[in-house]
Design a protein around this motif. Structure first.
Motif, PDB file in Angstrom:
ATOM      1  N   LYS A  96      12.142  -2.933   1.823  1.00 58.00           N
ATOM      2  CA  LYS A  96      12.627  -3.576   3.053  1.00 58.00           C
ATOM      3  C   LYS A  96      14.144  -3.759   2.984  1.00 58.00           C
ATOM      4  O   LYS A  96      14.852  -3.464   3.953  1.00 58.00           O
ATOM      5  N   ALA A  97      14.645  -4.225   1.843  1.00 56.65           N
ATOM      6  CA  ALA A  97      16.093  -4.407   1.678  1.00 56.65           C
ATOM      7  C   ALA A  97      16.843  -3.089   1.807  1.00 56.65           C
ATOM      8  O   ALA A  97      17.966  -3.051   2.301  1.00 56.65           O
ATOM      9  N   ALA A  98      16.193  -1.988   1.401  1.00 59.12           N
ATOM     10  CA  ALA A  98      16.814  -0.660   1.489  1.00 59.12           C
ATOM     11  C   ALA A  98      16.619  -0.024   2.861  1.00 59.12           C
ATOM     12  O   ALA A  98      17.168   1.051   3.137  1.00 59.12           O
ATOM     13  N   GLY A  99      15.827  -0.662   3.723  1.00 55.59           N
ATOM     14  CA  GLY A  99      15.605  -0.137   5.067  1.00 55.59           C
ATOM     15  C   GLY A  99      14.641   1.032   5.138  1.00 55.59           C
ATOM     16  O   GLY A  99      14.675   1.802   6.094  1.00 55.59           O
ATOM     17  N   VAL A 100      13.759   1.172   4.155  1.00 54.23           N
ATOM     18  CA  VAL A 100      12.833   2.309   4.143  1.00 54.23           C
ATOM     19  C   VAL A 100      11.363   1.905   4.116  1.00 54.23           C
ATOM     20  O   VAL A 100      10.490   2.739   3.869  1.00 54.23           O
ATOM     21  N   GLU A 101      11.071   0.631   4.391  1.00 53.41           N
ATOM     22  CA  GLU A 101       9.688   0.176   4.273  1.00 53.41           C
ATOM     23  C   GLU A 101       8.733   0.931   5.196  1.00 53.41           C
ATOM     24  O   GLU A 101       7.561   1.082   4.876  1.00 53.41           O
ATOM     25  N   GLU A 102       9.230   1.454   6.312  1.00 55.52           N
ATOM     26  CA  GLU A 102       8.341   2.185   7.228  1.00 55.52           C
ATOM     27  C   GLU A 102       7.984   3.572   6.703  1.00 55.52           C
ATOM     28  O   GLU A 102       7.063   4.207   7.206  1.00 55.52           O
ATOM     29  N   ARG A 103       8.665   4.046   5.682  1.00 60.07           N
ATOM     30  CA  ARG A 103       8.391   5.364   5.106  1.00 60.07           C
ATOM     31  C   ARG A 103       7.480   5.278   3.878  1.00 60.07           C
ATOM     32  O   ARG A 103       7.143   6.292   3.283  1.00 60.07           O
ATOM     33  N   ILE A 104       7.128   4.042   3.479  1.00 56.68           N
ATOM     34  CA  ILE A 104       6.331   3.852   2.269  1.00 56.68           C
ATOM     35  C   ILE A 104       5.055   3.088   2.602  1.00 56.68           C
ATOM     36  O   ILE A 104       5.094   2.058   3.262  1.00 56.68           O
ATOM     37  N   THR A 105       3.928   3.600   2.127  1.00 57.39           N
ATOM     38  CA  THR A 105       2.650   2.919   2.217  1.00 57.39           C
ATOM     39  C   THR A 105       2.328   2.379   0.831  1.00 57.39           C
ATOM     40  O   THR A 105       2.293   3.146  -0.146  1.00 57.39           O
ATOM     41  N   PHE A 106       2.108   1.086   0.724  1.00 60.27           N
ATOM     42  CA  PHE A 106       1.840   0.438  -0.553  1.00 60.27           C
ATOM     43  C   PHE A 106       0.331   0.280  -0.734  1.00 60.27           C
ATOM     44  O   PHE A 106      -0.333  -0.296   0.125  1.00 60.27           O
ATOM     45  N   VAL A 107      -0.175   0.806  -1.852  1.00 58.58           N
ATOM     46  CA  VAL A 107      -1.612   0.805  -2.104  1.00 58.58           C
ATOM     47  C   VAL A 107      -1.878   0.252  -3.503  1.00 58.58           C
ATOM     48  O   VAL A 107      -1.304   0.729  -4.484  1.00 58.58           O
ATOM     49  N   LYS A 108      -2.784  -0.732  -3.575  1.00 56.94           N
ATOM     50  CA  LYS A 108      -3.197  -1.266  -4.874  1.00 56.94           C
ATOM     51  C   LYS A 108      -4.417  -0.495  -5.343  1.00 56.94           C
ATOM     52  O   LYS A 108      -5.399  -0.357  -4.615  1.00 56.94           O
ATOM     53  N   GLY A 109      -4.332   0.026  -6.559  1.00 56.67           N
ATOM     54  CA  GLY A 109      -5.464   0.756  -7.108  1.00 56.67           C
ATOM     55  C   GLY A 109      -5.206   1.211  -8.519  1.00 56.67           C
ATOM     56  O   GLY A 109      -4.098   1.082  -9.040  1.00 56.67           O
ATOM     57  N   ALA A 110      -6.251   1.731  -9.136  1.00 62.85           N
ATOM     58  CA  ALA A 110      -6.181   2.235 -10.507  1.00 62.85           C
ATOM     59  C   ALA A 110      -6.111   3.757 -10.492  1.00 62.85           C
ATOM     60  O   ALA A 110      -6.797   4.406  -9.690  1.00 62.85           O
ATOM     61  N   LEU A 111      -5.322   4.305 -11.380  1.00 63.29           N
ATOM     62  CA  LEU A 111      -5.158   5.758 -11.433  1.00 63.29           C
ATOM     63  C   LEU A 111      -6.448   6.500 -11.774  1.00 63.29           C
ATOM     64  O   LEU A 111      -6.559   7.686 -11.487  1.00 63.29           O
ATOM     65  N   GLU A 112      -7.430   5.802 -12.345  1.00 62.09           N
ATOM     66  CA  GLU A 112      -8.704   6.454 -12.642  1.00 62.09           C
ATOM     67  C   GLU A 112      -9.510   6.748 -11.387  1.00 62.09           C
ATOM     68  O   GLU A 112     -10.448   7.524 -11.429  1.00 62.09           O
ATOM     69  N   ASN A 113      -9.148   6.111 -10.272  1.00 65.67           N
ATOM     70  CA  ASN A 113      -9.917   6.315  -9.048  1.00 65.67           C
ATOM     71  C   ASN A 113      -8.977   6.693  -7.909  1.00 65.67           C
ATOM     72  O   ASN A 113      -8.411   5.832  -7.242  1.00 65.67           O
ATOM     73  N   LEU A 114      -8.861   7.980  -7.694  1.00 67.93           N
ATOM     74  CA  LEU A 114      -8.043   8.497  -6.590  1.00 67.93           C
ATOM     75  C   LEU A 114      -8.925   9.153  -5.531  1.00 67.93           C
ATOM     76  O   LEU A 114      -8.482  10.026  -4.792  1.00 67.93           O
ATOM     77  N   SER A 115     -10.164   8.708  -5.454  1.00 69.74           N
ATOM     78  CA  SER A 115     -11.141   9.328  -4.550  1.00 69.74           C
ATOM     79  C   SER A 115     -10.766   9.191  -3.077  1.00 69.74           C
ATOM     80  O   SER A 115     -11.291   9.924  -2.238  1.00 69.74           O
ATOM     81  N   ALA A 116      -9.860   8.299  -2.740  1.00 70.75           N
ATOM     82  CA  ALA A 116      -9.431   8.144  -1.344  1.00 70.75           C
ATOM     83  C   ALA A 116      -8.540   9.296  -0.896  1.00 70.75           C
ATOM     84  O   ALA A 116      -8.272   9.437   0.297  1.00 70.75           O
ATOM     85  N   TYR A 117      -8.116  10.121  -1.844  1.00 68.35           N
ATOM     86  CA  TYR A 117      -7.177  11.199  -1.536  1.00 68.35           C
ATOM     87  C   TYR A 117      -7.805  12.554  -1.853  1.00 68.35           C
ATOM     88  O   TYR A 117      -8.272  12.792  -2.960  1.00 68.35           O
ATOM     89  N   ALA A 118      -7.794  13.428  -0.869  1.00 68.52           N
ATOM     90  CA  ALA A 118      -8.320  14.781  -1.067  1.00 68.52           C
ATOM     91  C   ALA A 118      -7.312  15.611  -1.859  1.00 68.52           C
ATOM     92  O   ALA A 118      -6.123  15.287  -1.916  1.00 68.52           O
ATOM     93  N   ASP A 119      -7.800  16.667  -2.472  1.00 67.50           N
ATOM     94  CA  ASP A 119      -6.904  17.601  -3.150  1.00 67.50           C
ATOM     95  C   ASP A 119      -5.842  18.080  -2.172  1.00 67.50           C
ATOM     96  O   ASP A 119      -6.113  18.276  -0.985  1.00 67.50           O
ATOM     97  N   ARG A 120      -4.657  18.239  -2.659  1.00 68.70           N
ATOM     98  CA  ARG A 120      -3.508  18.759  -1.898  1.00 68.70           C
ATOM     99  C   ARG A 120      -3.106  17.850  -0.738  1.00 68.70           C
ATOM    100  O   ARG A 120      -2.606  18.310   0.284  1.00 68.70           O
ATOM    101  N   SER A 121      -3.331  16.547  -0.887  1.00 73.03           N
ATOM    102  CA  SER A 121      -2.934  15.585   0.145  1.00 73.03           C
ATOM    103  C   SER A 121      -1.426  15.369   0.182  1.00 73.03           C
ATOM    104  O   SER A 121      -0.913  14.863   1.175  1.00 73.03           O
TER     105      SER A 121
END
Length: 130
Positions: A91-116
């Motif tokens: 937000k301070a850098a003025g780029v918050e609209e370009r970043i989606t913040f997601v809480k999760g563990a790297l062992e579970n990336l099932s929300a993302y398809a290959d080549r997303s």
């Protein structure tokens, strides 16, 4: 949730973690040098890169940089304090609209398809996580 994830979440979710990690590049010479080198290499190789997944993005050091250069970034981290600090800095850098913040563990990336994403990065997270 397995044992290593429980330990990681307990460690990285300490309330002061986001603030402390955001100051690494001002404190430790190895972090200063590493960040400088990675930034240069990332910026040299952004041709055709529009979407980025930053796994274990911490306090946002590379997510924010890439968002400043026009990328849409998914900033993914196990730590709520880190996500909160990254959102504050974005937000301070003025780029918050370009970043989606997601809480999760790297062992579970099932929300993302290959080549997303055009680019997937994960600096320090696999080492820190384990």
């Amino acid at each position: 949730m397995d044992y290593s994830q429980k330990i990681s979440e307990r460690h990285w979710n300490l309330p002061e973690k986001g603030e402390r990690e955001a100051l690494r590049e001002q404190t430790f010479i190895d972090d200063i040098v590493q960040k400088s080198h990675i930034e240069k290499e990332l910026l040299k190789n952004l041709t055709g890169i529009e979407t980025v997944f930053d796994g274990g993005g911490g306090s946002g050091r590379f997510s924010i940089l890439l968002a400043k250069h026009g990328c849409k970034v998914v900033h993914f981290d196990i730590s709520q304090p880190m996500l909160d600090k990254a959102a504050e800095l974005a937000k301070a850098a003025g780029v918050e609209e370009r970043i989606t913040f997601v809480k999760g563990a790297l062992e579970n990336l099932s929300a993302y398809a290959d080549r997303s994403f055009d680019l997937v990065i994960s600096f320090d997270a696999p080492i820190s996580y384990t």
